[in-house]
Write an enzyme that holds these catalytic residues in place. Structure first.
Site, PDB file in Angstrom:
ATOM      1  N   HIS A 103      -2.836 -12.726  -5.477  1.00  0.00           N
ATOM      2  CA  HIS A 103      -3.360 -11.781  -4.143  1.00  0.00           C
ATOM      3  C   HIS A 103      -2.387 -12.057  -3.087  1.00  0.00           C
ATOM      4  CE1 HIS A 103      -5.949 -10.644  -0.838  1.00  0.00           C
ATOM      5  NE2 HIS A 103      -6.331  -9.573  -1.624  1.00  0.00           N
ATOM      6  N   ASP A 104      -1.783 -10.934  -2.528  1.00  0.00           N
ATOM      7  CA  ASP A 104      -0.677 -11.017  -1.634  1.00  0.00           C
ATOM      8  C   ASP A 104      -1.079 -11.942  -0.335  1.00  0.00           C
ATOM      9  OD1 ASP A 104      -2.510  -9.229  -0.577  1.00  0.00           O
ATOM     10  OD2 ASP A 104      -1.103  -7.505  -0.527  1.00  0.00           O
ATOM     11  N   SER A 150       4.457   1.064  -0.575  1.00  0.00           N
ATOM     12  CA  SER A 150       5.876   0.827  -1.433  1.00  0.00           C
ATOM     13  C   SER A 150       5.787  -0.599  -2.033  1.00  0.00           C
ATOM     14  CB  SER A 150       7.023   0.774  -0.481  1.00  0.00           C
ATOM     15  OG  SER A 150       7.243  -0.036   0.491  1.00  0.00           O
ATOM     16  N   ASN A 165     -11.827  -9.149   6.248  1.00  0.00           N
ATOM     17  CA  ASN A 165     -11.039  -8.056   6.245  1.00  0.00           C
ATOM     18  C   ASN A 165     -11.224  -7.319   7.239  1.00  0.00           C
ATOM     19  OD1 ASN A 165      -9.821  -8.244   3.066  1.00  0.00           O
ATOM     20  ND2 ASN A 165     -11.830  -8.905   2.928  1.00  0.00           N
ATOM     21  N   ALA A 219       0.996  -1.213   0.093  1.00  0.00           N
ATOM     22  CA  ALA A 219      -0.041  -0.066  -0.146  1.00  0.00           C
ATOM     23  C   ALA A 219       0.830   1.092  -0.121  1.00  0.00           C
ATOM     24  CB  ALA A 219      -0.899  -0.087   1.235  1.00  0.00           C
ATOM     25  N   THR A 259      -1.306  -3.430   6.078  1.00  0.00           N
ATOM     26  CA  THR A 259      -2.216  -2.338   6.078  1.00  0.00           C
ATOM     27  C   THR A 259      -3.712  -2.790   6.321  1.00  0.00           C
ATOM     28  OG1 THR A 259      -0.955  -1.176   4.563  1.00  0.00           O
ATOM     29  CG2 THR A 259      -3.283  -0.588   4.508  1.00  0.00           C
TER      30      THR A 259
END
Length: 493
Positions: free
Chosen positions: A240-241, A15, A302, A13, A265
């Site tokens: 997707h991370d 870097s 989330n 988010a 984040t």
């Protein structure tokens, strides 16, 4: 054996990094070879991804790693967060700048489409948590004033898919990133075309879906010219991370009685399941079913994780007060406990101009003391995050019937030892924190599986366990945390 190297381009988010994953035949190590900023552009029409800049930085990272490790470099993969996408025309060019998920257009579309179709229809089709920035609502927003763009589009690609396309020339959608969009049926793994058409969104541009570990081919000749990466393969990871991060959770083979949390984040907190849970209870509790590695389901919530801390820090920086995260955490540790609590998932914290003002207003409106020092603000949000984590653990137990004695936290948030201890205190779980670079480790692990250097996810997790350090936190002061949780439950939604 000769050292093998895999390149993980991880876009976060704040870097991005190009990371060299180095495997010596026994252990995996990670080296950050190139760092760059990932700041969205505030254009006249929307908050947008700076896509060309990011691609140029990815190429720079590849070039740096290839110049260091030469023929040892095997492959490259890109991961980032879900939901955002770009539309390509017939020539393969981006038609518009991809819009960032925090753009304000999404909230109106979110409310309107839910009224139009009903929550039951949307959730039953995709099993996804109701979030205003999901791709379904972004596309629905486009039907209002950009229908011509949708009709003329040839292909939709999510953000990692765009970079994989530019690197390889192959335009497909990886399944874990697609699964976060509200456009995929998690039971079949296919596009939920009935839902998409009911929303009035065209479907002709939906691409082929592929699994994590798919090899798209060698990097294109232009990429070789720019980076010298001849013969390097382009592999789709868990794009997707969080899918990549969960792949790196260091659990023993066959252990499913645990909770994972990818902490950054966002805090993405849940369980790995063999099949989705889509019923009235999971919809009421707003749980999501997303795709994982080896055909698993990431059943999770989330949570607006360290975004709150990041924005508090940014606010002080605007006022000329510069603190690093270690300093803010120490201030929080020294502040009075349970003075003020907030609901981290309240919509007022989604994208406020001033996070301190948003936290202060929430506290004032809920009849609590307003924080007035950096330590008080940070303690309030970190204690409140731990409360939300407890709520999620309790709901997971309720929905699955499992005991869930252990919580594995992976990602950058594991460096916040105070929050890890708060999480153990609040949840009553044994917390195992690490690895820090879980997303990059999982990204590399999936590349290794694709290239035949690791045979399975369970073998890969054994590699993670012997390669990276973890820390354990046990619950403390639970009576005080129980009492504070009862207070928190009265202000949380």
């Amino acid at each position: 054996m000769a050292e093998k190297v895999y390149i993980a381009a991880d876009l976060g988010a704040e870097s991005g990094r190009a990371i060299a994953g180095k495997f010596d035949g026994d252990k995996l190590s990670l080296e950050v070879a190139h760092r760059f900023m990932n700041i969205p552009l505030r254009l006249p029409n929307a908050l947008s991804w700076n896509t060309g800049h990011l691609y140029a930085e990815i190429l720079s990272g590849i070039k740096t790693i290839v110049s260091t490790y030469g023929d040892g470099v095997q492959s490259v993969s890109v991961d980032t967060w879900g939901v955002d996408f770009g539309l390509l025309d017939k020539s393969g060019a981006l038609m518009t700048m991809p819009v960032h998920y925090r753009d304000k257009r999404n909230v109106l579309a979110f409310d309107e489409l839910r009224q139009k179709l009903g929550d039951s229809m949307i959730y039953d089709a995709t099993g996804l948590q109701f979030m205003p920035f999901n791709s379904l609502y972004q596309l629905y927003a486009m039907t209002k004033n950009q229908m011509d763009v949708l009709q003329d589009a040839n292909k939709l690609l999510f953000m990692p898919d765009i970079f994989h396309y530019w690197l390889s020339g192959v335009g497909v959608a990886e399944s874990t990133i697609a699964s976060t969009s509200n456009l995929v049926d998690p039971r079949t793994g296919k596009w939920a075309t009935d839902l998409i058409e009911a929303a009035g969104i065209p479907t002709h541009f939906l691409p082929e879906l592929v699994k994590p570990g798919t090899i798209l081919g060698d990097v294109r000749d232009d990429v070789v010219f720019d980076t010298k990466a001849s013969g390097v393969k382009v592999v789709v990871p868990g794009s997707h991370d969080t899918a990549s991060a969960v792949a790196a959770v260091p659990v023993a083979d066959g252990d499913r009685d645990y909770v994972f949390m990818s902490s950054g984040t966002w805090s993405l907190m849940g369980m790995e399941l063999d099949s989705p849970i889509i019923n009235a209870d999971s919809r009421r509790l707003n749980f999501t079913n997303e795709g994982g590695v080896e055909n698993t389901i990431r059943f999770l919530r989330n949570i607006s994780g360290l975004w709150l801390v990041q924005e508090l820090r940014r606010g002080y920086e605007r006022d000329g007060e510069v603190y690093n995260y270690t300093e803010l955490t120490q201030m929080a540790a020294e502040a009075p406990e349970f003075r003020s609590l907030v609901d981290p998932d309240d919509m007022s914290f989604m994208a406020p101009q001033d996070m301190r003002a948003a936290v202060a207003e929430f506290c004032q409106n809920s009849g609590q003391p307003v924080p007035n020092t950096p330590g008080q603000f940070n303690r309030a949000v970190q204690e409140s995050l731990a409360m939300r984590y407890r709520w999620v653990v309790e709901r997971l137990r309720e929905l699955t019937g499992k005991k869930l004695p252990t919580l594995h936290i992976v990602g950058g948030g594991t460096q916040n030892k105070l929050l890890c201890q708060f999480t153990a205190n609040a949840t009553g779980c044994r917390v195992v924190a690490g690895p820090v670079e879980a997303t990059a480790a999982g990204n590399v692990l999936i590349q290794m599986m694709a290239m035949g250097d690791v045979k399975s996810l369970s073998e890969g997790r054994e590699l993670i366990r012997r390669s990276f350090e973890v820390h354990e936190y046990l619950p403390k002061s639970q009576e005080k945390w129980d009492a504070a949780y009862e207070r928190w439950m009265k202000i949380a939604k």
